[in-house]
Design a protein around this motif. Structure first.
Motif, mmCIF file in Angstrom:
data_model
loop_
_atom_site.group_PDB
_atom_site.id
_atom_site.type_symbol
_atom_site.label_atom_id
_atom_site.label_comp_id
_atom_site.label_asym_id
_atom_site.label_seq_id
_atom_site.Cartn_x
_atom_site.Cartn_y
_atom_site.Cartn_z
ATOM 1 N N ASP A 36 0.828 -1.207 0.000
ATOM 2 C CA ASP A 36 0.000 0.000 0.000
ATOM 3 C C ASP A 36 0.862 1.256 0.000
ATOM 4 O O ASP A 36 0.610 2.206 -0.750
ATOM 5 C CB ASP A 36 -0.932 0.005 1.214
ATOM 6 C CG ASP A 36 -1.972 -1.105 1.160
ATOM 7 O OD1 ASP A 36 -2.117 -1.729 0.083
ATOM 8 O OD2 ASP A 36 -2.634 -1.344 2.181
ATOM 9 N N LYS A 40 1.309 4.022 -3.138
ATOM 10 C CA LYS A 40 1.027 5.442 -2.922
ATOM 11 C C LYS A 40 2.185 6.298 -3.439
ATOM 12 O O LYS A 40 1.975 7.291 -4.149
ATOM 13 C CB LYS A 40 0.806 5.698 -1.434
ATOM 14 C CG LYS A 40 0.587 7.153 -1.050
ATOM 15 C CD LYS A 40 0.441 7.295 0.455
ATOM 16 C CE LYS A 40 0.321 8.755 0.881
ATOM 17 N NZ LYS A 40 -0.986 9.330 0.498
ATOM 18 N N VAL A 71 -4.914 6.332 -6.391
ATOM 19 C CA VAL A 71 -4.066 5.459 -5.576
ATOM 20 C C VAL A 71 -3.263 6.281 -4.571
ATOM 21 O O VAL A 71 -3.133 5.915 -3.396
ATOM 22 C CB VAL A 71 -3.130 4.610 -6.463
ATOM 23 C CG1 VAL A 71 -2.042 3.927 -5.632
ATOM 24 C CG2 VAL A 71 -3.932 3.560 -7.228
ATOM 25 N N ILE A 76 -8.645 3.285 -3.459
ATOM 26 C CA ILE A 76 -8.313 2.150 -4.323
ATOM 27 C C ILE A 76 -9.549 1.613 -5.036
ATOM 28 O O ILE A 76 -9.482 1.239 -6.208
ATOM 29 C CB ILE A 76 -7.628 1.029 -3.512
ATOM 30 C CG1 ILE A 76 -6.510 1.600 -2.628
ATOM 31 C CG2 ILE A 76 -7.061 -0.019 -4.465
ATOM 32 C CD1 ILE A 76 -5.482 2.408 -3.381
ATOM 33 N N ILE A 123 -3.725 -2.357 -8.210
ATOM 34 C CA ILE A 123 -5.146 -1.998 -8.117
ATOM 35 C C ILE A 123 -6.039 -3.222 -8.280
ATOM 36 O O ILE A 123 -6.948 -3.469 -7.464
ATOM 37 C CB ILE A 123 -5.510 -0.944 -9.185
ATOM 38 C CG1 ILE A 123 -4.794 0.385 -8.904
ATOM 39 C CG2 ILE A 123 -7.026 -0.714 -9.215
ATOM 40 C CD1 ILE A 123 -4.921 1.389 -10.038
ATOM 41 N N LYS A 126 -5.737 -5.809 -5.412
ATOM 42 C CA LYS A 126 -6.446 -5.328 -4.220
ATOM 43 C C LYS A 126 -7.956 -5.463 -4.406
ATOM 44 O O LYS A 126 -8.691 -5.762 -3.461
ATOM 45 C CB LYS A 126 -6.079 -3.874 -3.925
ATOM 46 C CG LYS A 126 -4.626 -3.653 -3.533
ATOM 47 C CD LYS A 126 -4.285 -4.300 -2.201
ATOM 48 C CE LYS A 126 -4.849 -3.530 -1.029
ATOM 49 N NZ LYS A 126 -4.358 -4.070 0.267
#
Length: 487
Positions: A36, A40, A71, A76, A123, A126
């Motif tokens: 994560d 970012k 993002v 997300i 992406i 997730k």
């Protein structure tokens, strides 16, 4: 974009991967999506460049700056919705697309481009992890029936879009599993087939019917990647359906017409790769073609050749050598000359990192062996003079060869399918159909459309998805007079 000075503050970060000597012991994926925090940061590198050349560099026109920004801000799920608005299967492209978007990135002019592919990978993974990828069932049915012949990325994309428009869609696949060349042309260590399976389940919930082991056409010949048990004529398909999309892959491989080609141990890449995929899937394969303990020579420097290298190493080959007819590309492209287009430069794949002797400007002259089996390859150096390829004098050499794999590309789709449908073909043997104006993607045969490799020839997965989506809109317009499907 997310952080105005992000491209100045943060460096590009490659996705983590398992060490070559460890990953050669298995057939599972070995690349891990970004964390994560790292996603970012990578999203923050996207510049507010004004004109997002990445958007046009991407064949499906992903809205890349928007989902990079989302993002960066931690949104997300919204990034996933944005990504899905242009790409039905980002888990495919996030793993195996060569990322022409990154070649077009403005930051790439004088720095490392934004890691677009790694962010896309993050992406969609997730999305699956959080249960955000769900069936999109149509609110109303049109009563129209569409047949899609071929279940590769073009066929899957067309089928999903048409089902979401309310049509009754049936996908016909000649092999025993859905996925086309995604399933049996790409090794599992690059993309595990569970990604295809869960999309198939999603599409079934959306109303798509899948029929495997069915060959649509004529002159069916069973071979190493043709496992059909039933044949249906195109006439019957056209009678039963209101529209037909032919979306098979380019499966006619380029041959090597040299003395000794008939020797045992000389095979097309697609006589080698699919069987390993079947073994990984749990099938019992009789007389599997193996590289174990053999001196392997791969002829062809593209992705298929690279896949042969990776698979041969996992088999435990004694040695792996890969030849390319063209000269060795430069290690760094001339960016001012080629940007934002796809550059010619030296590319080292993960399979090459696992062990391979690579050579360029090499032409195979003949293959020699004993008792009908190949034992060595005779080659020579070549160079280009006045626009012609000529052999370098006194440059002939030989290499030990127990297994020779031909990976020199594919020349066209299977001609029997196109001939059976009676469609006009272009000079390269592909189905003739335009991509714009009235009647786009429609062939010369009544209510028959073509997309993907069947129309454009051998190409990328991302181009297949684009064509499948656009073809679906054209079919929807043909059936209903108008369409709300995106192109």
């Amino acid at each position: 974009m997310g952080k105005v000075t992000g491209f100045l503050e943060f460096e590009r970060l490659q996705e983590a991967s398992e060490a070559p000597q460890l990953r050669k012991k298995h057939y599972k994926e070995f690349v891990v999506h970004l964390s994560d925090a790292n996603a970012k940061v990578q999203g923050a590198r996207c510049m507010d460049c004004g004109i997002p050349f990445c958007n046009n560099g991407c064949p499906v026109n992903n809205i890349i700056p928007d989902w990079n920004d989302l993002v960066f801000h931690g949104h997300i799920r919204e990034a996933l919705e944005n990504l899905h608005s242009t790409n039905n299967f980002p888990e495919f492209t996030g793993r195996i697309c060569p990322a022409p978007c990154e070649a077009a990135c403005t930051l790439g002019i004088n720095d490392d481009p934004v890691g677009i592919k790694s962010i896309e990978h993050y992406i969609i993974d997730k999305g699956w992890e959080n249960g955000w990828v769900v069936p999109q069932v149509p609110t109303a049915k049109t009563g129209k029936k569409v047949a899609v012949v071929g279940s590769g990325p073009a066929g899957m994309a067309a089928a999903q879009q048409l089902a979401r428009a309310g049509h009754d869609v049936t996908v016909f696949e000649k092999n025993d599993r859905i996925g086309g060349l995604l399933r049996y042309g790409i090794p599992d260590f690059k993309m595990e087939k569970s990604h295809i399976d869960r999309r198939v389940e999603q599409m079934k919930a959306e109303g798509v019917t899948f029929r495997t082991g069915v060959f649509v056409g004529k002159d069916f010949t069973p071979n190493v990647y043709n496992w059909a048990k039933e044949t249906i004529s195109p006439d019957q398909i056209k009678k039963d359906f209101d529209a037909v999309v032919i979306a098979g892959g380019a499966e006619m491989p380029r041959d090597l017409p040299v003395p000794g080609r008939e020797l045992k141990g000389v095979h097309y890449a697609m006589e080698f790769l699919p069987l390993q995929n079947k073994v990984v899937a749990g099938d019992k394969v009789k007389d599997q073609l193996l590289a174990t303990g053999k001196h392997v020579i791969v002829i062809g420097g593209g992705d298929t050749g690279s896949d042969c290298v990776g698979t041969s190493n996992r088999h435990g080959a004694a040695s792996v050598t890969q030849f390319e007819l063209l000269p060795q590309p430069p290690e760094q492209e001339n960016k001012p000359l080629v940007w934002p287009y796809w550059p010619t430069k030296l590319r080292t794949s993960s399979s090459h990192e696992e062990g391979c002797d690579r050579d360029w400007s090499v032409a195979t002259k003949r293959l020699e062996g004993k008792n009908g089996k190949v034992e060595k390859l005779i080659a020579a150096r070549v160079e280009w003079k006045d626009g012609k390829m000529v052999e370098v004098p006194n440059s002939e050499f030989e290499l030990k060869a127990d297994l020779v794999l031909l990976a020199m590309g594919f020349v066209s789709p299977v001609q029997g399918v196109l001939d059976a449908f009676g469609v006009d073909k272009d000079a390269r043997g592909n189905a003739r159909a335009t991509t714009d104006g009235d009647g786009c993607y429609q062939t010369s045969a009544d209510k028959v459309f073509a997309a993907g490799d069947m129309r454009r020839g051998q190409s990328l997965v991302v181009w297949a998805i684009r064509e499948g989506r656009q073809c679906a809109r054209a079919v929807d317009e043909y059936l209903m007079g108008s369409s709300v499907l995106p192109r």
